[in-house]
Design a protein around this motif. Structure first.
Motif, short mmCIF file in Angstrom:
data_model
loop_
_atom_site.label_atom_id
_atom_site.label_comp_id
_atom_site.label_asym_id
_atom_site.label_seq_id
_atom_site.Cartn_x
_atom_site.Cartn_y
_atom_site.Cartn_z
N UNK A 22 0.82 -1.21 0.00
CA UNK A 22 0.00 0.00 0.00
C UNK A 22 0.85 1.26 0.00
N UNK A 23 1.94 1.26 0.71
CA UNK A 23 2.80 2.44 0.75
C UNK A 23 3.31 2.79 -0.65
N UNK A 24 3.68 1.77 -1.42
CA UNK A 24 4.15 2.01 -2.79
C UNK A 24 3.02 2.50 -3.67
N UNK A 25 1.84 1.91 -3.51
CA UNK A 25 0.70 2.33 -4.32
C UNK A 25 0.31 3.77 -4.03
N UNK A 26 0.34 4.16 -2.77
CA UNK A 26 0.02 5.55 -2.40
C UNK A 26 1.06 6.50 -2.98
N UNK A 27 2.33 6.10 -2.96
CA UNK A 27 3.38 6.94 -3.53
C UNK A 27 3.15 7.17 -5.02
N UNK A 28 2.66 6.15 -5.73
CA UNK A 28 2.35 6.30 -7.14
C UNK A 28 1.20 7.29 -7.35
N UNK A 29 0.18 7.18 -6.51
CA UNK A 29 -0.94 8.11 -6.58
C UNK A 29 -0.45 9.54 -6.37
N UNK A 30 0.38 9.73 -5.38
CA UNK A 30 0.90 11.07 -5.08
C UNK A 30 1.74 11.59 -6.24
N UNK A 31 2.51 10.71 -6.88
CA UNK A 31 3.35 11.13 -8.00
C UNK A 31 2.51 11.59 -9.19
#
Length: 262
Positions: A123-132
């Protein structure tokens, strides 16, 4: 800053976001090339367009799943956005390895929204992608309308647990700034109602599956923000093509209901 050659991008993004937030459900019949985009855009009631990655890939002979080269995929999206006056949202799959950079290029092609798959990564990686992706929109001077997709329901063995996982992930994407969460695989009334209850009205996006999904008017009553058709509109077109071919090869004629649309 946004591209000075596309001064309408911020306005198209604003319109697309408002369509997601409106009480009336946003219905998107996905397109895959210029002629399909023009036909859909010219249909009464259509207010925005969405591209289907599966369908664009198939048009060039590639399997779905980022097998079509990104440049080729983006070129088609650019042709579509240049051919219509409506806001366009692009399915750019899982981001082609760099979600933020891909979003930047998507915006350069004239799209003002997009789907991003989480592939059930941590989830942390997925959220980082959303933020990017959202950061790429801000840097381009637009409110990029991210349809943040979770694949939780597509991989479900325990459907109730999958709904809760979709809500958990969806809340994280909403907290990161995504305006809407896409949950393909959710088709029953109970599942969709639970998702809306967990994520909020006008925050859930679903796909219409032939023979399985609820009508758009019922989805609207449940509080769904958006329903799209993914690859199924191309399959509708190909079904009509194959049926017409079979009829004429068998000694018949083309359907009398055929309209000249190009």
């Amino acid at each position: 800053m946004s591209d000075p050659t596309r001064p309408d991008l911020a306005e198209r993004a604003r319109i697309l976001l408002e369509l997601h937030e409106a009480p009336e459900i946003l219905v998107l019949a996905n397109v895959w090339d210029v002629v399909s985009a023009r036909v859909v855009a010219a249909t009464d009631g259509v207010r925005a367009l969405a591209t289907a990655s599966h369908s664009i890939a198939a048009s060039f002979g590639f399997e779905d799943g980022e097998n079509i080269p990104l440049n080729l995929h983006l070129d088609m999206v650019g042709l579509i956005t240049s051919a219509v006056d409506l806001p366009v949202t692009m399915d750019f799959e899982a981001g082609y390895g760099d979600a933020g950079e891909t979003a930047r290029r998507v915006i350069e092609m004239g799209a003002v929204g997009g789907n991003l798959e989480d592939k059930m990564k941590p989830l942390e990686e997925a959220v980082a992608d959303v933020e990017a992706v959202l950061r790429a929109g801000r840097e381009a001077g637009i409110d990029f309308v991210l349809n943040a997709r979770t694949d939780a329901m597509l991989r479900a063995e325990d459907r109730k647990a999958a709904v809760q996982e979709a809500i958990r992930r969806g809340r994280a994407y909403l907290d990161a700034g995504a305006p809407v969460v896409f949950v393909p695989g959710a088709v029953t009334r109970d599942e969709i109602a639970a998702l809306v209850d967990g994520l909020g009205e006008r925050k859930v996006s679903v796909i219409s599956v032939p023979g399985k999904s609820l009508p758009a008017r019922e989805l609207q009553e449940l509080g769904v923000a958006r329903v799209s058709t993914g690859p199924f509109t191309q399959q509708v077109a190909l079904t009509a093509l194959q049926d017409a071919t079979a009829a004429i090869v068998a000694g018949g004629v083309l359907p009398e209901t055929t309209r000249r649309l190009n």
